[in-house]
Design a protein around this motif. Structure first.
Motif, PDB file in Angstrom:
ATOM      1  N   UNK A 176      11.615   3.489  22.881  1.00  0.00           N
ATOM      2  CA  UNK A 176      12.908   2.793  22.889  1.00  0.00           C
ATOM      3  C   UNK A 176      13.852   3.227  21.770  1.00  0.00           C
ATOM      4  N   UNK A 177      13.460   4.232  21.008  1.00  0.00           N
ATOM      5  CA  UNK A 177      14.352   4.770  19.989  1.00  0.00           C
ATOM      6  C   UNK A 177      14.411   3.986  18.697  1.00  0.00           C
ATOM      7  N   UNK A 178      13.593   2.963  18.533  1.00  0.00           N
ATOM      8  CA  UNK A 178      13.597   2.201  17.284  1.00  0.00           C
ATOM      9  C   UNK A 178      12.890   3.007  16.186  1.00  0.00           C
ATOM     10  N   UNK A 179      13.404   2.886  14.958  1.00  0.00           N
ATOM     11  CA  UNK A 179      12.801   3.571  13.833  1.00  0.00           C
ATOM     12  C   UNK A 179      12.797   2.664  12.607  1.00  0.00           C
ATOM     13  N   UNK A 180      12.017   3.065  11.608  1.00  0.00           N
ATOM     14  CA  UNK A 180      11.918   2.292  10.370  1.00  0.00           C
ATOM     15  C   UNK A 180      11.761   3.243   9.195  1.00  0.00           C
ATOM     16  N   UNK A 181      12.601   3.045   8.162  1.00  0.00           N
ATOM     17  CA  UNK A 181      12.551   3.832   6.942  1.00  0.00           C
ATOM     18  C   UNK A 181      12.143   2.907   5.809  1.00  0.00           C
ATOM     19  N   UNK A 182      10.984   3.180   5.192  1.00  0.00           N
ATOM     20  CA  UNK A 182      10.333   2.196   4.330  1.00  0.00           C
ATOM     21  C   UNK A 182      10.059   2.740   2.921  1.00  0.00           C
ATOM     22  N   UNK A 183      10.783   2.266   1.926  1.00  0.00           N
ATOM     23  CA  UNK A 183      10.495   2.668   0.536  1.00  0.00           C
ATOM     24  C   UNK A 183       9.279   1.919  -0.007  1.00  0.00           C
ATOM     25  N   UNK A 225       5.706  10.840   5.888  1.00  0.00           N
ATOM     26  CA  UNK A 225       5.721  10.196   4.578  1.00  0.00           C
ATOM     27  C   UNK A 225       5.794  11.249   3.485  1.00  0.00           C
ATOM     28  N   UNK A 226       6.218  10.785   2.322  1.00  0.00           N
ATOM     29  CA  UNK A 226       6.163  11.586   1.108  1.00  0.00           C
ATOM     30  C   UNK A 226       6.014  10.634  -0.067  1.00  0.00           C
ATOM     31  N   UNK A 227       5.074  10.914  -0.939  1.00  0.00           N
ATOM     32  CA  UNK A 227       4.871  10.054  -2.100  1.00  0.00           C
ATOM     33  C   UNK A 227       4.427  10.885  -3.297  1.00  0.00           C
ATOM     34  N   UNK A 228       4.686  10.335  -4.477  1.00  0.00           N
ATOM     35  CA  UNK A 228       4.402  11.043  -5.718  1.00  0.00           C
ATOM     36  C   UNK A 228       3.563  10.182  -6.643  1.00  0.00           C
ATOM     37  N   UNK A 279       0.831  -1.202   0.000  1.00  0.00           N
ATOM     38  CA  UNK A 279       0.000   0.000   0.000  1.00  0.00           C
ATOM     39  C   UNK A 279       0.865   1.250   0.000  1.00  0.00           C
ATOM     40  N   UNK A 280       0.289   2.404  -0.395  1.00  0.00           N
ATOM     41  CA  UNK A 280       1.079   3.630  -0.549  1.00  0.00           C
ATOM     42  C   UNK A 280       1.730   4.091   0.753  1.00  0.00           C
ATOM     43  N   UNK A 281       2.690   5.009   0.617  1.00  0.00           N
ATOM     44  CA  UNK A 281       3.510   5.443   1.747  1.00  0.00           C
ATOM     45  C   UNK A 281       2.723   6.213   2.796  1.00  0.00           C
ATOM     46  N   UNK A 282       1.568   6.730   2.461  1.00  0.00           N
ATOM     47  CA  UNK A 282       0.775   7.497   3.423  1.00  0.00           C
ATOM     48  C   UNK A 282       0.214   6.619   4.541  1.00  0.00           C
ATOM     49  N   UNK A 283       0.283   5.274   4.365  1.00  0.00           N
ATOM     50  CA  UNK A 283      -0.220   4.349   5.372  1.00  0.00           C
ATOM     51  C   UNK A 283       0.964   3.677   6.067  1.00  0.00           C
ATOM     52  N   UNK A 284       1.109   3.938   7.338  1.00  0.00           N
ATOM     53  CA  UNK A 284       2.170   3.324   8.114  1.00  0.00           C
ATOM     54  C   UNK A 284       1.616   2.476   9.245  1.00  0.00           C
ATOM     55  N   UNK A 285       2.516   1.781   9.936  1.00  0.00           N
ATOM     56  CA  UNK A 285       2.178   0.960  11.093  1.00  0.00           C
ATOM     57  C   UNK A 285       1.153  -0.129  10.763  1.00  0.00           C
TER      58      UNK A 285
END
Length: 781
Positions: free
Chosen positions: A494-501, A469-472, A227-233
Motif C-alpha cells: 500500500x505504499x506506506x513507509x516509516x523512517x525511524x531515528x 538501516x544504518x547505525x554507528x 533497540x538499535x536500528x538494525x532491528x525493524x518491524x
C-alpha cells in the motif's frame, strides 16, 4: 619387603584415585575484536583459580587451547594489548564435552593520560556491541539453572525485569513493559522468523515450548526497549538468538530421556583437514503424563517433535558459509466425553484440535574485505502453518462444527550488510533486506443467527517489505559511548513507509556507576493476512477492508542507572515511557489491536488508536560466584490505551507489577560432581479482561461481551513457586545429569479468564494447569 611393597602400592593407588576422581577437559576457543570479529593473535588466556596456573596465548587466527583443565567451575581471564581485558566467571568444565569459548574484546579508545586497566566480568553485557540500553545477554546455562524455566529459553527470559510471563504455565508468551506479545521480534542468526513455539496461534509470541532446544544456542541478546536500528518491524522488544558452531575437533553427543520425551544432539568436524563442523539436535515428546496430574487434561495428549541444526563451512579465501535450520510440528486434540450423563460443562462435549508446522532455513556468508571491514549476506526462507478446528456434540452424539481456521505464511528474504571500523573511536554498520511474504487464510464459522456453518474470511496473495538501516558506535572516550542510527521500512502493498531515528548514550561515571539513556521510534506491520484477507459484508460479496492500513508506531524513551556494588553484584534501574500511535482500532468501539494475543478481526479497522506504557524496572543480581547466585527483579507497570471510541482504558496487559525472586546454590561432591538447588518465587498482577454480559448471552444463546465495561476488571494476581534439582556426575569420558524440575510446586491454578457456557447458560472460569513435575537424565560424551 612386604611393607615397602604395600606402601608403594598405596602410593600408586592414591595417585590413581586422584586422577580417577578428578577428570580433566580441554578448554579452547577464539579471541576476536568485538566490532570486526577478526581474530586477535597473541592474546593471553589464563584460568585464574587453577593450581598450578593454566594458561596460553592465542594463535595467528585468534584460536587457543588449554588442556588438562580439572572439571568444575573456573574463572577465565583474557587480555590483549590495546583492548579492554575481560573476565569470564564460573565457566562450567565437564568431562563429557569440550568447553568452546568465543571471546570478543572491545578496543581501548586512545587518550592521553594514565588509564587504569581492570578486567570486567560484564556477565550480562549484550553480545551485540551496538546495544547500549535496555538489553542484556542470555546465557544458555540459565535456561536449565533457573527454576521454572524447564530448559526453555523463552521461559527463562520471563525472569528479566520488564517482562511479564503468561498467567498460565501452559503458555510461555512474553509481554514486555505493558505491550502485546505480538510486538516482539524473533530473530535467529540475522533471520527474522515467525513465532518459534509449539502449540502457538496466529499473531502471538507464545506457545507451549520453544521449537528449538537450548542445546544449540550460543549466548544471545534480549531487548526490552529502544533497540538499535538494525532491528525493524517490532514494537515491544527483540529476542536475537545465535546458534553455536559445532565442535570442529572431535565428535560429541548428548542424549536425554525424561517423562516428557527424548532429546538427542550430535556435533563434530566434517573433516580433520579443515575447521568445518556440524551441529544437530532432535526432540520428540509425548506429554501424556499430564492427564495423570491434572484431570482437565484427561482427553488431551499434546505431542511435538522438532529438529534444529547448523553447518559451519569456513574457506581459505572465500569467507565462511553457514547453513542454519529449525523446524517443528506440534498437535493437540481434545476429545469429548462420550457419555452425555457425565457432561457438566461445554468442554465435556467439545472436540477441538490444533496443529502447528513451523520451519526456517538460512544460508549466510561472511567475508572480510579488509581487516577492518566485513560483508555479511543472508538468504532465508520461513514457513508457518496453523490449523485449528472446534466442534460440539449435540443430541444423538452428532458433532456440530463451530469454527475452522487455516493460516499459512511463507517468507523469502535476502539481506546484505557491511561493517566498517574506523580506528578505535568509530564503527559503522549498514544493511538492507528485501522480504517477499506469501499468505493464505481460510476461516469458517457457524452463524449464531442462522446456524449455518459458512466461510467468513479468506485471503491469499503476496507482497514485499523493504527494510534498510544504518547505525554507528562512537566511543568519544573509554567511558562515553553513543549509538545513533536510522531505520527505514516500506510496505509495497500500500505504499506506506516509516523512517525511524534511534539513539543510545552510555556514560560510565566511574568504575562502579553508569548512566544510560535511549530513544527509539519503532514501527510494526500487521500480519500480512490482515491486509489481504477478504471478509463478507452480506454473506455474498467479499472485500479487503484493511488493505490500506498503516504501520503501528511507538516512541520509546528510557533512562537507566547501573551500580556495580562489587565485581559480582549489580543493581540496575531503568525508567521508561512509551507512546504508541497509529494503532488499528474499530471505529466507535473499545476494540484495538493493542490488546491482541492472536485474535483475528473481520472488522474494518483504522489507524486512530493510541496507547502509553510507563514504569520502572529494578534488577538486583549476584552473579554465580562462590557456587551461589541471586536474582531479584521488580517491575512496576502502568499501561493505558484509547480505542475507536476515544475512551481511556486499561490495556489487557496492565498487570501493574511483577516480582521475581530466584536463587540457587551448588555443592561440589567428591571433587568432581555437582549438586544444584534452584528456587523461584514469582508474584504477578493479573490481566484486565472484558466481562461477559450474562443476560444478553442467555437471550442470544451465544457469548456477548459487556463492552461498556471493557478492561475495567482485573484477574487476580497469581503466585508461582518453582524448584529445580540437578546432579551432575563427571566420569573419565562422559558426564551425566539428573534433573528434577517442578513447575508450580504449590499446585496453584489461577484464573486465566471467563467464557460463556451455553450448555449451562452460565459464565465459567478458565484455569491454568497445576503442578508439572519433569524428571530427566542426560548423558554427554
Amino acid at each position: 619387603m612386604m611393607r615397602y611393597f604395600l606402601i608403594s602400592f598405596l602410593f600408586v593407588w592414591n595417585i590413581f584415585l586422584v586422577h580417577a576422581q578428578t577428570p580433566v577437559q580441554i578448554v579452547r576457543g577464539r579471541v576476536t575484536d568485538a566490532d570486526t570479529k577478526a581474530g586477535l593473535p597473541g592474546a593471553n588466556i589464563v584460568i585464574l583459580d587453577s593450581d598450578p596456573l593454566l594458561g596460553t596465548s592465542s594463535n595467528a587466527d585468534g584460536t587457543f587451547s588449554i588442556g588438562s583443565v580439572p572439571v568444575g567451575r573456573h574463572t577465565i581471564q583474557i587480555r590483549f594489548m590495546g583492548y579492554k581485558p575481560s573476565s569470564m566467571p564460573e565457566i562450567l568444565v565437564t568431562s563429557g564435552k569440550e568447553v568452546i569459548l568465543n571471546v570478543e574484546l572491545e578496543a581501548f579508545v586512545v587518550n592521553t593520560g594514565e588509564v587504569e586497566v581492570k578486567a570486567s566480568m560484564d556477565k550480562d553485557k549484550p553480545v551485540n556491541p551496538m546495544a547500549i540500553i535496555s538489553s542484556r545477554s542470555f546465557n544458555v546455562e540459565e535456561s536449565r539453572r533457573y527454576a521454572g524455566s524447564v530448559d526453555d529459553p523463552m521461559r527463562a527470559v520471563s525472569n528479566f525485569a520488564g517482562v511479564v510471563g503468561n498467567n498460565g504455565i501452559n503458555s510461555n508468551q512474553i509481554m514486555i513493559r505493558g505491550n502485546s506479545p505480538k510486538g516482539l521480534l524473533w530473530r535467529v542468526e540475522g533471520m527474522d522468523i515467525p513465532n518459534p513455539n509449539h502449540f502457538s496461534f496466529v499473531g502471538t509470541s507464545g506457545g507451549g515450548f520453544t521449537i528449538f532446544s537450548s542445546q544449540v544456542l550460543s549466548n544471545s541478546d534480549f531487548y526490552t526497549a529502544a533497540f538499535p536500528a538494525q532491528f525493524g518491524n517490532a514494537l515491544s522488544g527483540v529476542f536475537d538468538m545465535r546458534f553455536r558452531n559445532g565442535n570442529n575437533a572431535r565428535y560429541e553427543y548428548a542424549f536425554q530421556l525424561g517423562v516428557q520425551g527424548i532429546d538427542f544432539a550430535a556435533e563434530g568436524p566434517f573433516s580433520k583437514k579443515n575447521t568445518s563442523s556440524y551441529l544437530v539436535n532432535y526432540r520428540y515428546s509425548i506429554l501424556a503424563f499430564l492427564q495423570y496430574i491434572d484431570p482437565s487434561m484427561k482427553n488431551e495428549i499434546p505431542e511435538f517433535q522438532d529438529v534444529s541444526f547448523k553447518i559451519n563451512l569456513p574457506t581459505r579465501k572465500s569467507g565462511t558459509f553457514a547453513l542454519i535450520g529449525i523446524g517443528g510440528i506440534s498437535w493437540i486434540k481434545d476429545t469429548p466425553v462420550q457419555d452425555s450423563t457425565k457432561w457438566k460443562n461445554l468442554d465435556d462435549r467439545s472436540r477441538s484440535s490444533l496443529k502447528n508446522k513451523m520451519g526456517a532455513i538460512a544460508l549466510t556468508h561472511v567475508i572480510y574485505l579488509s581487516r577492518h571491514t566485513y560483508l555479511r549476506s543472508c538468504l532465508s526462507n520461513t514457513y508457518n502453518d496453523i490449523s485449528a478446528d472446534d466442534s460440539h456434540m449435540i443430541s444423538g452424539y452428532k458433532l456440530q462444527p463451530e469454527d475452522s481456521i487455516i493460516h499459512q505464511n511463507i517468507r523469502a528474504s535476502g539481506s546484505v550488510s557491511i561493517h566498517n571500523k574506523f580506528g578505535s573511536h568509530y564503527s559503522l554498520l549498514s544493511g538492507i533486506t528485501y522480504n517477499r511474504m506469501f499468505y493464505n487464510l481460510m476461516i469458517k464459522s457457524r452463524n449464531p443467527f442462522t446456524g449455518i456453518f459458512q466461510q467468513v474470511n479468506k485471503g491469499s496473495g503476496n507482497t514485499g517489505l523493504i527494510q534498510a538501516f544504518s547505525e554507528s558506535k562512537i566511543d568519544i572516550t573509554n567511558n562515553l559511548s553513543l549509538n545513533p542510527g536510522l531505520c527505514f521500512q516500506y510496505l509495497l502493498l500500500n505504499g506506506h513507509y516509516s523512517l525511524e531515528p534511534r539513539l543510545g548514550i552510555r556514560w560510565q561515571i566511574s568504575g562502579r556507576h553508569a548512566l544510560s539513556a535511549g530513544y527509539g521510534m519503532h514501527s510494526q506491520s500487521e500480519d500480512i493476512g490482515l491486509y489481504l484477507s477478504q471478509a463478507s459484508t452480506d454473506g455474498i460479496t467479499m472485500v479487503q477492508p484493511n488493505k490500506n492500513l498503516n504501520f503501528s508506531h511507538a516512541h520509546h524513551f528510557v533512562l537507566g542507572y547501573d551500580y556495580l556494588i562489587r565485581s559480582d553484584i549489580r543493581l540496575k534501574i531503568e525508567t521508561y515511557y512509551q507512546y504508541l500511535y497509529d494503532i488499528p482500532v474499530k471505529p466507535g468501539s473499545y476494540f484495538s489491536l493493542i490488546n491482541s494475543t492472536g485474535d483475528y478481526s473481520n472488522d474494518t479497522l483504522v489507524n486512530s488508536g493510541t496507547g502509553r506504557n510507563e514504569g520502572i524496572d529494578m534488577t538486583f543480581e549476584k552473579f554465580l560466584t562462590h557456587q551461589y547466585y541471586t536474582l531479584i527483579t521488580v517491575s512496576l507497570i502502568e499501561s493505558k490505551y484509547r480505542g475507536g471510541d476515544g475512551i481511556l482504558r486499561n490495556t489487557r496487559f496492565n498487570s501493574h507489577f511483577v516480582i521475581n525472586m530466584l536463587g540457587g546454590k551448588e555443592w561440589t561432591i567428591r571433587k568432581k560432581n555437582i549438586f544444584g538447588l534452584n528456587l523461584k518465587a514469582s508474584l504477578t498482577g493479573g490481566e484486565f479482561y472484558v466481562p461477559v454480559d450474562l443476560q444478553q448471552s442467555i437471550q442470544q444463546q451465544r457469548e456477548i461481551l459487556d463492552e461498556k465495561n471493557a478492561y475495567s476488571q482485573q484477574l487476580p494476581a497469581f503466585f508461582y513457586f518453582d524448584l529445580t534439582l540437578t546432579y551432575r556426575t563427571n566420569h573419565r569420558k562422559f558426564s551425566g545429569i539428573w534433573a528434577v524440575q517442578v513447575k508450580n510446586l504449590l499446585n496453584q491454578k489461577p484464573c486465566t479468564g471467563y467464557v460463556y457456557d451455553n450448555f449451562n447458560a452460565s459464565v465459567e472460569q478458565q484455569r491454568a494447569l497445576g503442578i508439572i513435575p519433569l524428571i530427566s537424565y542426560k548423558v554427554e560424551f
